[in-house]
Structures are given as C-alpha cells and as structure tokens.
Write a protein that holds these residues in place. Sequence first.
Motif, PDB file in Angstrom:
ATOM      1  N   ASN A  92       0.852  -1.188   0.000  1.00 33.00           N
ATOM      2  CA  ASN A  92       0.000   0.000   0.000  1.00 33.00           C
ATOM      3  C   ASN A  92       0.892   1.243   0.000  1.00 33.00           C
ATOM      4  O   ASN A  92       1.255   1.766   1.054  1.00 33.00           O
ATOM      5  CB  ASN A  92      -0.913  -0.029   1.234  1.00 33.00           C
ATOM      6  CG  ASN A  92      -1.962   1.053   1.208  1.00 33.00           C
ATOM      7  OD1 ASN A  92      -1.794   2.079   0.554  1.00 33.00           O
ATOM      8  ND2 ASN A  92      -3.045   0.847   1.923  1.00 33.00           N
ATOM      9  N   SER A  94       0.432   4.375  -0.914  1.00 33.14           N
ATOM     10  CA  SER A  94      -0.095   5.639  -0.392  1.00 33.14           C
ATOM     11  C   SER A  94      -0.040   5.660   1.134  1.00 33.14           C
ATOM     12  O   SER A  94       0.312   6.672   1.741  1.00 33.14           O
ATOM     13  CB  SER A  94      -1.526   5.872  -0.891  1.00 33.14           C
ATOM     14  OG  SER A  94      -2.384   4.825  -0.483  1.00 33.14           O
ATOM     15  N   PHE A  95      -0.385   4.541   1.761  1.00 28.27           N
ATOM     16  CA  PHE A  95      -0.280   4.462   3.232  1.00 28.27           C
ATOM     17  C   PHE A  95       1.169   4.626   3.669  1.00 28.27           C
ATOM     18  O   PHE A  95       1.473   5.327   4.639  1.00 28.27           O
ATOM     19  CB  PHE A  95      -0.830   3.126   3.726  1.00 28.27           C
ATOM     20  CG  PHE A  95      -0.670   2.924   5.220  1.00 28.27           C
ATOM     21  CD1 PHE A  95      -1.642   3.369   6.094  1.00 28.27           C
ATOM     22  CD2 PHE A  95       0.459   2.297   5.734  1.00 28.27           C
ATOM     23  CE1 PHE A  95      -1.486   3.200   7.469  1.00 28.27           C
ATOM     24  CE2 PHE A  95       0.624   2.121   7.095  1.00 28.27           C
ATOM     25  CZ  PHE A  95      -0.359   2.570   7.964  1.00 28.27           C
ATOM     26  N   ARG A  97       3.571   6.202   2.133  1.00 25.30           N
ATOM     27  CA  ARG A  97       3.983   7.599   1.985  1.00 25.30           C
ATOM     28  C   ARG A  97       3.514   8.427   3.170  1.00 25.30           C
ATOM     29  O   ARG A  97       4.267   9.236   3.715  1.00 25.30           O
ATOM     30  CB  ARG A  97       3.434   8.178   0.676  1.00 25.30           C
ATOM     31  CG  ARG A  97       4.209   7.780  -0.575  1.00 25.30           C
ATOM     32  CD  ARG A  97       3.759   8.590  -1.773  1.00 25.30           C
ATOM     33  NE  ARG A  97       2.398   8.238  -2.176  1.00 25.30           N
ATOM     34  CZ  ARG A  97       2.095   7.327  -3.092  1.00 25.30           C
ATOM     35  NH1 ARG A  97       3.051   6.657  -3.707  1.00 25.30           N
ATOM     36  NH2 ARG A  97       0.848   7.082  -3.414  1.00 25.30           N
ATOM     37  N   ARG A  98       2.256   8.240   3.559  1.00 25.32           N
ATOM     38  CA  ARG A  98       1.715   9.009   4.686  1.00 25.32           C
ATOM     39  C   ARG A  98       2.425   8.670   5.994  1.00 25.32           C
ATOM     40  O   ARG A  98       2.633   9.533   6.849  1.00 25.32           O
ATOM     41  CB  ARG A  98       0.212   8.757   4.825  1.00 25.32           C
ATOM     42  CG  ARG A  98      -0.629   9.282   3.670  1.00 25.32           C
ATOM     43  CD  ARG A  98      -2.105   9.279   4.010  1.00 25.32           C
ATOM     44  NE  ARG A  98      -2.595   7.947   4.339  1.00 25.32           N
ATOM     45  CZ  ARG A  98      -3.072   7.070   3.450  1.00 25.32           C
ATOM     46  NH1 ARG A  98      -3.092   7.401   2.159  1.00 25.32           N
ATOM     47  NH2 ARG A  98      -3.511   5.883   3.825  1.00 25.32           N
ATOM     48  N   ALA A  99       2.777   7.412   6.156  1.00 25.26           N
ATOM     49  CA  ALA A  99       3.397   6.959   7.411  1.00 25.26           C
ATOM     50  C   ALA A  99       4.912   7.119   7.413  1.00 25.26           C
ATOM     51  O   ALA A  99       5.556   6.873   8.435  1.00 25.26           O
ATOM     52  CB  ALA A  99       3.028   5.498   7.666  1.00 25.26           C
ATOM     53  N   GLY A 100       5.482   7.520   6.271  1.00 28.95           N
ATOM     54  CA  GLY A 100       6.927   7.676   6.196  1.00 28.95           C
ATOM     55  C   GLY A 100       7.674   6.357   6.230  1.00 28.95           C
ATOM     56  O   GLY A 100       8.804   6.286   6.731  1.00 28.95           O
ATOM     57  N   SER A 203      -1.686  -1.665  -3.900  1.00 29.05           N
ATOM     58  CA  SER A 203      -2.008  -0.262  -4.178  1.00 29.05           C
ATOM     59  C   SER A 203      -2.994  -0.148  -5.325  1.00 29.05           C
ATOM     60  O   SER A 203      -3.855   0.734  -5.333  1.00 29.05           O
ATOM     61  CB  SER A 203      -0.740   0.513  -4.553  1.00 29.05           C
ATOM     62  OG  SER A 203       0.160   0.578  -3.499  1.00 29.05           O
ATOM     63  N   HIS A 345       1.991  11.317  -8.978  1.00 26.34           N
ATOM     64  CA  HIS A 345       2.368  12.729  -9.003  1.00 26.34           C
ATOM     65  C   HIS A 345       2.764  13.169 -10.418  1.00 26.34           C
ATOM     66  O   HIS A 345       2.416  14.275 -10.852  1.00 26.34           O
ATOM     67  CB  HIS A 345       3.509  12.970  -8.023  1.00 26.34           C
ATOM     68  CG  HIS A 345       3.173  12.617  -6.606  1.00 26.34           C
ATOM     69  ND1 HIS A 345       2.167  13.247  -5.910  1.00 26.34           N
ATOM     70  CD2 HIS A 345       3.695  11.683  -5.771  1.00 26.34           C
ATOM     71  CE1 HIS A 345       2.089  12.723  -4.689  1.00 26.34           C
ATOM     72  NE2 HIS A 345       2.996  11.766  -4.597  1.00 26.34           N
TER      73      HIS A 345
END
Length: 378
Positions: A92, A94-95, A97-100, A203, A345
């Motif tokens: 995942n 995107s998860f 990326r958000r969680a670093g 993803s 992006h």
Amino acid sequence: MSILKKTLSHVGGCCRSSAQSVRTSSASSSGLFSGDKGLILRSQSTDVYQNLALEDWIDSNVDLQQRSILLLWRNRPAVVIGRHQNPWAECNLSFMRRAGIPLARRRSGGGTVFHDLGNLNLTFFTSKKAYDRQRNLRVITEALQRIRPELDVWATDRFDILLNRHFKISGSASRLGRKSSYHHCTLLYSADRSALTAVLRPSCPGIHSNATPSVPSPVTNLLEHAPTLQLDELLNSVIAKTFNFKAESTLVDPDDESAFPGLGQAAAELRSWEWIFGKTPKFRIQATLKLVDHRAFSHSSGQLQMTIKNGVIESCELDVPADWLPRRLCSEVSSVLVGERFCRHRAAASVATMLRCENSDLQDRLANLCDALVAAMG
C-alpha cells in the motif's frame, strides 16, 4: 507499555549481551574477514538500504570458501520486496507515503516482508557448495526449542517457519552466486502486526503481471506466545546453534566506508527510483474510472488500460464517453502520459499542463479525470 515499545526500550542493549566476545569493526575489513572460524556480525545500522547493501558487500567481497558468516540485523519500519516483484501489486504505497515507511527492493527473490525493530533478520553466508536452507532453518527452530521447549515450531517445505502449525513467524529468500550464496530470513519477535497488515496490501487493483506474487499467511509474534522471551536470549541461542560457540562476534557499522569501501554507493543505488520501481517486471493495468462533474451533478465511468515497462508508461488507452469529455481531449491525455513514470504525481502534473488550455467546464472534467487516474495508480 505496548509489547513493541518494550522491545524498543532495550534495543540498544540487546546487541551487547552475548556468550561470544564482541568487538567493533576495525578501520579495515581485511583483518575482520581473515581466518577460517565462523563469524557472527551484528549490524549497528537500522537503515534498510545500508543493511541490504551490507549483505551484497559481504557476498561480493568476502571469500566464503574459507569461512561461514551469520549476519544479524534489524531495520526501522520498512517494506522489502523481492527482486522480481511488483511494488504496486504488493504493498500500500499511499499508506506508506503518509506513514513515512520506505520501500526497498532486495537482490534476492521471494516475497514481500514488513520490517521493524521487532523483527530480527538473519543472513547465512556460505560457499555455494555448502548452501543448505533447511539446515539454516533448523538452526532457528532448534535454538527456539532449546530455550522455549513448549513452543511448537517447525520449518516447512516452502522454507517458512510456522508456530503451532498455523502461524508464520519466519519467511526466507536466497541468492546463489557462482561460488558463494546467502540465505536470509525474518523472525517475528515483537513486530507491529497492525502496521504489517496495513502495508501488505495492493495499491492498484487490476494489475496483470508475471511478477512473483507473495503468498499471504497468518502471522504472529514469538512474544505473544512466550511473553518472558528476551531478544538477547534468542540471539545467544541462535548463535550457539550456528557455530557451537566457536565464533567471534563483531559489531559492524555499514556507514564506515573505511571498513566497507563502496558500500555507501551501493546503498544509494538501492534507494534509487530506477532500482525500486524501474526494475519492476512489465505489467498491464485495467481499471474502471469513476467520473463525476460536481458542477453539472453528472456521473459517468470510463476505462483505463496501460502497459508499464521499467516503471514507465509504454502505452495508455482511455475510453471515456464522448458526451462527458471530447475524444480529442481523451486522446491528448493518453498521449501526454506515455513516456512518463507510472507515478501518481507525474500523472497529475502532466494532465495539469492541459487544464489551462480549456474552458472552465472542461477544466473541471479534466481535473476529475486526473483524480480518477491518480486513484487508479495507487
């Protein structure tokens, strides 16, 4: 305090308690790897790229005909995919990326794994002739049985280790060279299983590929079944079973270029987009796009088909109703995406260049199409 936090609270000390003599790496690796006794190395780094690069450095630079090596290492939270896997199908993004949480691609095959400081990694280096994955797994299972005989642990034909014949506590992969080999495996001690579940899911639905898929399995932590088990106790038992206490134990720092010349450059390569995503086997994606015009309260749907090679969009076909978006624009969106990286992006930036050239109604629909494309690309 959670199990994981308890583990992290003693992470600095667990690598210092051992039945073997422990020393730090010297300014040169030549003395460290001389001799014919077994050698235990404990990495001081928790950076996934440095530790993977350390594996490759040992494999490339050490004469494994003369001695066997056991490398023990742990990472801060990271996801590691096999050499022949598709990251968009395995995790995942995107998860993450958000969680670093970083993504790494190793040079061995096998499936995707989640690492954190509650997960112990073991790498067995030998000559190709001495390569024996089942023997290595017996080292781990017998080490566990030695200190916790009540645990029902056994190695499968797939080179996993199961607890109670059901829960996976270890998976493994290997790499065979012309003369040398290494076999590495995980061991779940107190990993964050909620994070593991969150990151190990696709993803992008609708991916068609010949990439090696992971095989999902129920997992558990050793500490959940043996609450008094200490990590240093486990490490010492593994070391004892590996070399029968006839080995030197050494703390090494992969960031030390004087000890491991060229390792920094190798780690940088492992961090690169070209390696992590660009090495993905060719794949296709088919997805249904949900199209919404909030101004006109209009809903529709479209179809997306893409072919991606080396992480770059090789072909793109968009099928959107002509009464929702003119065919001309549909074709232009497809054309502008070809040659771009398969990256949400990059896709958004490419379509955004077209927005300024259209009237406000079409701008809204183009923006919505861009959102739908980004969602389809994970």
